[in-house]
Enzyme design. Sequence first.
Site, PDB file in Angstrom:
ATOM      1  N   GLY A 129       5.698  -3.869  -4.005  1.00 25.55           N
ATOM      2  CA  GLY A 129       6.142  -5.037  -4.772  1.00 25.55           C
ATOM      3  C   GLY A 129       5.611  -4.990  -6.196  1.00 25.55           C
ATOM      4  N   ARG A 130       4.307  -4.706  -6.322  1.00 24.56           N
ATOM      5  CA  ARG A 130       3.698  -4.656  -7.663  1.00 24.56           C
ATOM      6  C   ARG A 130       4.295  -3.521  -8.500  1.00 24.56           C
ATOM      7  NH1 ARG A 130      -2.063  -4.422  -5.475  1.00 24.56           N
ATOM      8  NH2 ARG A 130      -0.899  -4.440  -3.530  1.00 24.56           N
ATOM      9  N   ASN A 157       4.706  -9.751   8.138  1.00 29.31           N
ATOM     10  CA  ASN A 157       5.780  -9.519   7.152  1.00 29.31           C
ATOM     11  C   ASN A 157       7.063 -10.299   7.478  1.00 29.31           C
ATOM     12  OD1 ASN A 157       4.917  -6.028   6.476  1.00 29.31           O
ATOM     13  ND2 ASN A 157       4.316  -7.889   5.384  1.00 29.31           N
ATOM     14  N   TRP A 158       7.203 -10.780   8.736  1.00 34.70           N
ATOM     15  CA  TRP A 158       8.384 -11.604   9.072  1.00 34.70           C
ATOM     16  C   TRP A 158       8.415 -12.871   8.230  1.00 34.70           C
ATOM     17  CZ3 TRP A 158      12.076  -9.208  11.466  1.00 34.70           C
ATOM     18  CH2 TRP A 158      11.810  -8.267  12.458  1.00 34.70           C
ATOM     19  N   SER A 213      -6.096  -5.406   7.138  1.00 37.61           N
ATOM     20  CA  SER A 213      -4.861  -6.163   7.387  1.00 37.61           C
ATOM     21  C   SER A 213      -4.293  -5.986   8.802  1.00 37.61           C
ATOM     22  CB  SER A 213      -3.798  -5.799   6.342  1.00 37.61           C
ATOM     23  OG  SER A 213      -4.249  -6.113   5.060  1.00 37.61           O
ATOM     24  N   ARG A 239      -8.775  -3.872   2.292  1.00 43.13           N
ATOM     25  CA  ARG A 239      -8.635  -4.603   3.559  1.00 43.13           C
ATOM     26  C   ARG A 239      -8.001  -3.715   4.614  1.00 43.13           C
ATOM     27  NH1 ARG A 239      -6.736  -8.497   0.022  1.00 43.13           N
ATOM     28  NH2 ARG A 239      -4.589  -7.784   0.265  1.00 43.13           N
ATOM     29  N   ASP A 241       0.664   0.318   0.632  1.00 43.44           N
ATOM     30  CA  ASP A 241       0.684  -0.972  -0.070  1.00 43.44           C
ATOM     31  C   ASP A 241       1.001  -0.796  -1.558  1.00 43.44           C
ATOM     32  OD1 ASP A 241       0.453  -3.684  -0.313  1.00 43.44           O
ATOM     33  OD2 ASP A 241      -1.734  -3.720  -0.300  1.00 43.44           O
ATOM     34  N   GLY A 242       1.603  -1.822  -2.118  1.00 45.06           N
ATOM     35  CA  GLY A 242       1.820  -1.851  -3.564  1.00 45.06           C
ATOM     36  C   GLY A 242       3.260  -1.681  -4.014  1.00 45.06           C
ATOM     37  N   ARG A 290      11.220  -6.728  -5.892  1.00 49.46           N
ATOM     38  CA  ARG A 290      10.315  -6.076  -4.942  1.00 49.46           C
ATOM     39  C   ARG A 290      11.017  -4.995  -4.101  1.00 49.46           C
ATOM     40  NH1 ARG A 290       5.846  -8.421  -3.602  1.00 49.46           N
ATOM     41  NH2 ARG A 290       6.085  -7.741  -1.468  1.00 49.46           N
TER      42      ARG A 290
END
Length: 249
Positions: A24-25, A69-70, A197, A195, A21-22, A34
Amino acid sequence: MEKLKHIDLHKIPNHVAIIMDGNGRWAKGKGMQRVFGHRNALTAIRETADTASEIGVKFITLYAFSTENWNRPKFEVDALMSLLVTTLKKELPEFQRKNVKVNAIGNLDSLPKNAQKILAKVIDDTKTNNKITLTFALSYGSREEIVNAIKNISKKVVNSELDIEKINEKIINNHLYTFNLPDVDLLIRTSGELRISNFLLWQIAYAELYFTDILWPDFRRGHFFDAIIDYQNRERRFGKTSEQIETNE
Ligand code: FPP
């Protein structure tokens, strides 16, 4: 000092799963789109898989694309799918050289046809490799996986192929996408989110959980070692007492 020295090679987790994860950030922090983060995720994947293989992890499972994610903008979904296709094509010789067996879990039929095709080829071409199994979770959702398993088990009961009293954990395991994988020992999530997820809910029943603030594109060998060292300092009791673990009862 190389952190490898602090790792007990006799206590390596057999199966490590990672929520990467991460991206995009990470990209936004650099003033970029992104997708730039997703492209820069590949070095982290390569380095993590190589390091895992080097220390004797036998299974590594990466959450690359969730069923949810779709719902991202089409531009981002298309970019992720095309990254998947180009990466698999490019890495196939490397998987062979490094003796990596590639596997995939998820609703693979929902992937674009070109992704399905290259994925099937890479899985087939690497099926006899045995240093490490690298599983990509693609269009994966754990609840959907469990729903599918229940449907398939129910069909067998209805068709009298399976006695309802025979349904146990092993039967359920055998109907999950992960039927050919062992339970997860260590789950890592990057980027500071605490999380799960919808990732491997059944399979992480006794996994140790490790969270780090590092954003996935920055995740390197040393960060992976930190996670392993942390794992090795935990006491895995599987419901037993410390005393029972010590005396091997
Ligand atoms: C999470 O970061 C990452 C994803 C949803 C996709 C993961 C994809 C890759 C690591 C690269 C492509 C994979 C392959 C197999 C070629 P995010 O976008 O949710 O980041 P954010 O939380 O900062 O927005």
